[in-house]
Scaffold this motif. Structure first.
Motif, PDB file in Angstrom:
ATOM      1  N   LEU A  64      -4.982  -9.870 -22.897  1.00 58.90           N
ATOM      2  CA  LEU A  64      -6.148  -9.969 -22.016  1.00 58.90           C
ATOM      3  C   LEU A  64      -5.739  -9.777 -20.565  1.00 58.90           C
ATOM      4  CD1 LEU A  64      -9.169 -10.675 -21.626  1.00 58.90           C
ATOM      5  CD2 LEU A  64      -8.461 -13.078 -21.472  1.00 58.90           C
ATOM      6  N   GLY A  65      -4.643 -10.420 -20.159  1.00 59.04           N
ATOM      7  CA  GLY A  65      -4.163 -10.260 -18.796  1.00 59.04           C
ATOM      8  C   GLY A  65      -3.765  -8.837 -18.481  1.00 59.04           C
ATOM      9  N   VAL A  66      -3.110  -8.173 -19.442  1.00 60.35           N
ATOM     10  CA  VAL A  66      -2.729  -6.774 -19.253  1.00 60.35           C
ATOM     11  C   VAL A  66      -3.964  -5.891 -19.065  1.00 60.35           C
ATOM     12  CG1 VAL A  66      -1.765  -4.756 -20.412  1.00 60.35           C
ATOM     13  CG2 VAL A  66      -0.510  -6.906 -20.425  1.00 60.35           C
ATOM     14  N   GLY A  67      -4.979  -6.093 -19.920  1.00 57.31           N
ATOM     15  CA  GLY A  67      -6.185  -5.288 -19.818  1.00 57.31           C
ATOM     16  C   GLY A  67      -6.901  -5.480 -18.496  1.00 57.31           C
ATOM     17  N   LEU A  68      -7.031  -6.742 -18.068  1.00 59.14           N
ATOM     18  CA  LEU A  68      -7.707  -7.032 -16.804  1.00 59.14           C
ATOM     19  C   LEU A  68      -6.899  -6.514 -15.621  1.00 59.14           C
ATOM     20  CD1 LEU A  68      -8.886 -10.699 -17.512  1.00 59.14           C
ATOM     21  CD2 LEU A  68     -10.333  -8.666 -17.417  1.00 59.14           C
ATOM     22  N   GLY A  69      -5.591  -6.806 -15.619  1.00 56.58           N
ATOM     23  CA  GLY A  69      -4.751  -6.401 -14.500  1.00 56.58           C
ATOM     24  C   GLY A  69      -4.646  -4.894 -14.358  1.00 56.58           C
ATOM     25  N   ALA A  70      -4.540  -4.193 -15.481  1.00 62.10           N
ATOM     26  CA  ALA A  70      -4.448  -2.731 -15.431  1.00 62.10           C
ATOM     27  C   ALA A  70      -5.739  -2.124 -14.896  1.00 62.10           C
ATOM     28  CB  ALA A  70      -4.137  -2.181 -16.815  1.00 62.10           C
ATOM     29  N   ALA A  71      -6.883  -2.679 -15.293  1.00 62.95           N
ATOM     30  CA  ALA A  71      -8.167  -2.162 -14.806  1.00 62.95           C
ATOM     31  C   ALA A  71      -8.282  -2.360 -13.296  1.00 62.95           C
ATOM     32  CB  ALA A  71      -9.317  -2.857 -15.528  1.00 62.95           C
ATOM     33  N   ALA A  72      -7.901  -3.542 -12.816  1.00 60.77           N
ATOM     34  CA  ALA A  72      -8.027  -3.825 -11.383  1.00 60.77           C
ATOM     35  C   ALA A  72      -7.049  -2.999 -10.556  1.00 60.77           C
ATOM     36  CB  ALA A  72      -7.806  -5.317 -11.135  1.00 60.77           C
ATOM     37  N   SER A  73      -5.774  -2.949 -10.987  1.00 61.87           N
ATOM     38  CA  SER A  73      -4.791  -2.186 -10.218  1.00 61.87           C
ATOM     39  C   SER A  73      -5.087  -0.694 -10.267  1.00 61.87           C
ATOM     40  CB  SER A  73      -3.375  -2.465 -10.734  1.00 61.87           C
ATOM     41  OG  SER A  73      -3.248  -2.108 -12.103  1.00 61.87           O
ATOM     42  N   GLY A  74      -5.587  -0.208 -11.416  1.00 61.23           N
ATOM     43  CA  GLY A  74      -5.960   1.203 -11.503  1.00 61.23           C
ATOM     44  C   GLY A  74      -7.104   1.549 -10.582  1.00 61.23           C
ATOM     45  N   ALA A  75      -8.091   0.662 -10.489  1.00 61.61           N
ATOM     46  CA  ALA A  75      -9.209   0.893  -9.576  1.00 61.61           C
ATOM     47  C   ALA A  75      -8.747   0.845  -8.128  1.00 61.61           C
ATOM     48  CB  ALA A  75     -10.302  -0.144  -9.820  1.00 61.61           C
ATOM     49  N   PHE A  76      -7.817  -0.056  -7.818  1.00 67.27           N
ATOM     50  CA  PHE A  76      -7.274  -0.142  -6.457  1.00 67.27           C
ATOM     51  C   PHE A  76      -6.550   1.149  -6.086  1.00 67.27           C
ATOM     52  CE2 PHE A  76      -3.753  -1.097  -3.591  1.00 67.27           C
ATOM     53  CZ  PHE A  76      -4.407  -1.715  -2.543  1.00 67.27           C
ATOM     54  N   ILE A  77      -5.747   1.666  -7.009  1.00 72.46           N
ATOM     55  CA  ILE A  77      -5.029   2.917  -6.758  1.00 72.46           C
ATOM     56  C   ILE A  77      -6.013   4.059  -6.529  1.00 72.46           C
ATOM     57  CG2 ILE A  77      -3.600   4.678  -7.874  1.00 72.46           C
ATOM     58  CD1 ILE A  77      -1.998   2.391  -9.138  1.00 72.46           C
ATOM     59  N   ALA A  78      -7.034   4.133  -7.380  1.00 69.89           N
ATOM     60  CA  ALA A  78      -8.023   5.207  -7.224  1.00 69.89           C
ATOM     61  C   ALA A  78      -8.725   5.110  -5.874  1.00 69.89           C
ATOM     62  CB  ALA A  78      -9.036   5.143  -8.360  1.00 69.89           C
ATOM     63  N   ARG A  79      -9.069   3.900  -5.466  1.00 65.55           N
ATOM     64  CA  ARG A  79      -9.767   3.712  -4.192  1.00 65.55           C
ATOM     65  C   ARG A  79      -8.881   4.058  -3.002  1.00 65.55           C
ATOM     66  NH1 ARG A  79     -11.694  -2.240  -2.595  1.00 65.55           N
ATOM     67  NH2 ARG A  79      -9.457  -2.363  -2.117  1.00 65.55           N
ATOM     68  N   ALA A  80      -7.557   3.883  -3.162  1.00 64.33           N
ATOM     69  CA  ALA A  80      -6.635   4.135  -2.057  1.00 64.33           C
ATOM     70  C   ALA A  80      -6.390   5.625  -1.826  1.00 64.33           C
ATOM     71  CB  ALA A  80      -5.297   3.434  -2.318  1.00 64.33           C
ATOM     72  N   THR A  81      -6.781   6.471  -2.766  1.00 65.02           N
ATOM     73  CA  THR A  81      -6.530   7.907  -2.622  1.00 65.02           C
ATOM     74  C   THR A  81      -7.615   8.576  -1.797  1.00 65.02           C
ATOM     75  OG1 THR A  81      -7.707   8.430  -4.674  1.00 65.02           O
ATOM     76  CG2 THR A  81      -5.357   8.007  -4.842  1.00 65.02           C
ATOM     77  N   HIS A  82      -7.243   9.669  -1.161  1.00 66.58           N
ATOM     78  CA  HIS A  82      -8.195  10.489  -0.404  1.00 66.58           C
ATOM     79  C   HIS A  82      -8.669  11.629  -1.300  1.00 66.58           C
ATOM     80  CE1 HIS A  82      -9.599  13.536   2.469  1.00 66.58           C
ATOM     81  NE2 HIS A  82      -9.836  12.518   3.289  1.00 66.58           N
ATOM     82  N   PRO A  83      -9.980  11.938  -1.315  1.00 71.21           N
ATOM     83  CA  PRO A  83     -10.481  12.989  -2.214  1.00 71.21           C
ATOM     84  C   PRO A  83      -9.802  14.342  -2.031  1.00 71.21           C
ATOM     85  CG  PRO A  83     -12.300  11.718  -1.307  1.00 71.21           C
ATOM     86  CD  PRO A  83     -11.072  11.258  -0.589  1.00 71.21           C
ATOM     87  N   GLY A  84      -9.256  14.611  -0.850  1.00 68.77           N
ATOM     88  CA  GLY A  84      -8.622  15.902  -0.619  1.00 68.77           C
ATOM     89  C   GLY A  84      -7.234  16.018  -1.213  1.00 68.77           C
TER      90      GLY A  84
END
Length: 420
Positions: free
Chosen positions: A333-353
């Motif tokens: 459960l922790g892996v699933g939650l943590g991976a979802a949150a960190s993956g979303a953080f990484i995606a948000r940190a990227t620039h569309p270009g």
């Protein structure tokens, strides 16, 4: 649109296909290829060394600028690379089974290395496509859907293919497994190319500008903090599970007991946790999710310490199996939650270009240090014992949590997407 209705959209369906296409080749390398080689009586030391062929996954940021800069003649910048790598993966996977591990091991190693390279390149294109496809408020849910489909894809080589191997020749097994790349290829042909940003005009711009843009946007200090955070956020959680199976064996559980409990208590809490975590992120935002889900990750480490403190068992009872299921389920459960949150953080940190290069860099940073740290886990267990080792893992999770004060403050998210 309500939170649950956001799950049943065309974009989330695309994330299912991107996750499945991404997970299949990796799990094939992790599970099916070692099982195949071992049944053909290849030495265990050789099989262990073959894990080194996974290096493209940790160094993919080196050629990600090429994927950002150059578009293939058909389908566009993202879809062209997606289809090319998917076709290559289908051919290579099908071809693997045609070689004999006893007499043609070198050819198998070369093909497996090519498979890893194609898979890592597909991940570059898929991650960039998904980031450009999803709106910012959809990143958490879309990442969770992608990761869950990624894990479900592992059931093909780790379960279905192994069952088929008992009744069919390995050449047929690999050919059937390769066909599971077809849904991803169909998805690539049917979806539209995202048009959120123009491609870099030169290769130099593709290499330099993603780093320059990130540092300029965040500032040197904040950029460095984010990179350090990516190194540490899942470090303790990753280290505590690096030797999970040997740990369970040391505690007296049989391989059959571990396999049955891990299959039922491990996979589905991870899938359900990731999916619910993605839905929850739509309501609370990525920052709060990083805090809450990170705490679940840390707490799950203490479950291993609790199991270790109970000591090895001479005879396993139903209570012992329940304790094992609780620990595995909580960790999953922790892996699933943590991976979802960190993956979303990484995606948000990227620039569309510069999604391909920046996304590849950030995901590599999250993997490389854990790879090196996990290599020292055996020595740490010998030195500290299991209980001491798990407390160390919990302590190593603290720096990542403390960095949240700077990189993802509790009230730092934009307002969550309103439900209608």
């Amino acid at each position: 649109m309500t939170v649950w209705r956001q799950l049943f959209t065309r974009r989330m369906l695309i994330c299912v296909f991107t996750g499945f296409a991404s997970g299949l080749p990796l799990y094939l390398l992790l599970t099916l290829v070692p099982a195949w080689l071992r049944t053909e009586h290849v030495d265990l030391r050789v099989i262990g060394l073959l894990t080194l062929i996974q290096f493209p996954y940790t160094w993919k940021f080196l050629w990600a600028p090429l994927v950002d800069r150059y578009a293939l003649p058909v389908l566009g910048r993202r879809r062209g690379w997606m289809l090319l790598t998917q076709v290559g993966l289908l051919v290579v996977i099908a071809a693997l089974g045609g070689f004999s591990p006893q007499t043609e091991l070198r050819a198998i190693v070369l093909l497996a290395t090519l498979l890893a390279f194609l898979s890592a390149t597909q991940d570059i294109a898929l991650d960039a496509y998904r980031r450009e496809l999803l709106a910012d408020h959809e990143l958490g849910l879309g990442t969770a859907v992608h990761i869950n489909a990624y894990r479900v894809a592992g059931l093909v080589p780790a379960s279905l293919s192994l069952v088929l191997a008992d009744i069919l020749p390995w050449t047929v097994v690999f050919a059937i497994t390769a066909l599971f790349m077809v849904p991803g290829m169909i998805m690539t042909l049917l979806v539209r190319e995202p048009q959120r940003a123009a491609a870099p005009r030169t290769l130099r711009q593709a290499v330099v500008e993603p780093f320059h843009e990130f540092i300029t946007r965040r500032g040197w200090r904040n950029a460095l903090l984010i990179l350090i955070f990516l190194l540490f956020y899942k470090l303790g959680d990753s280290m505590c599970t690096a030797l999970a199976t040997p740990f369970y064996l040391d505690m007296g559980y049989s391989k059959t007991q571990i396999g049955l409990v891990a299959k039922n208590a491990g996979l589905w809490p991870s899938v359900v946790g990731g999916l619910l975590g993605g839905l929850w992120m739509v309501k609370i935002g990525v920052n709060k999710a990083l805090w809450l889900f990170g705490l679940v990750q840390v707490f799950s480490i203490f479950g291993f310490a609790w199991l270790a403190a109970a000591g090895p068992h001479v005879e396993i009872t139903s209570v012992d199996l329940t304790r094992l299921a609780v620990v595995i389920g909580l960790e999953a459960l922790g892996v699933g939650l943590g991976a979802a949150a960190s993956g979303a953080f990484i995606a948000r940190a990227t620039h569309p270009g510069y999604t391909a290069t920046q996304y590849a860099l950030f995901t590599s940073l999250a993997v490389v240090p854990r790879t090196f740290a996990n290599a020292a886990t055996g020595w740490l267990v010998d030195t500290l014992g299991w209980v001491g080792f798990f407390f160390l893992c919990a302590a190593l999770a603290v720096p990542g949590m403390l960095l949240l004060f700077k990189v993802a403050p509790w009230r730092g998210d934009p307002p969550p997407h309103p439900a209608i």
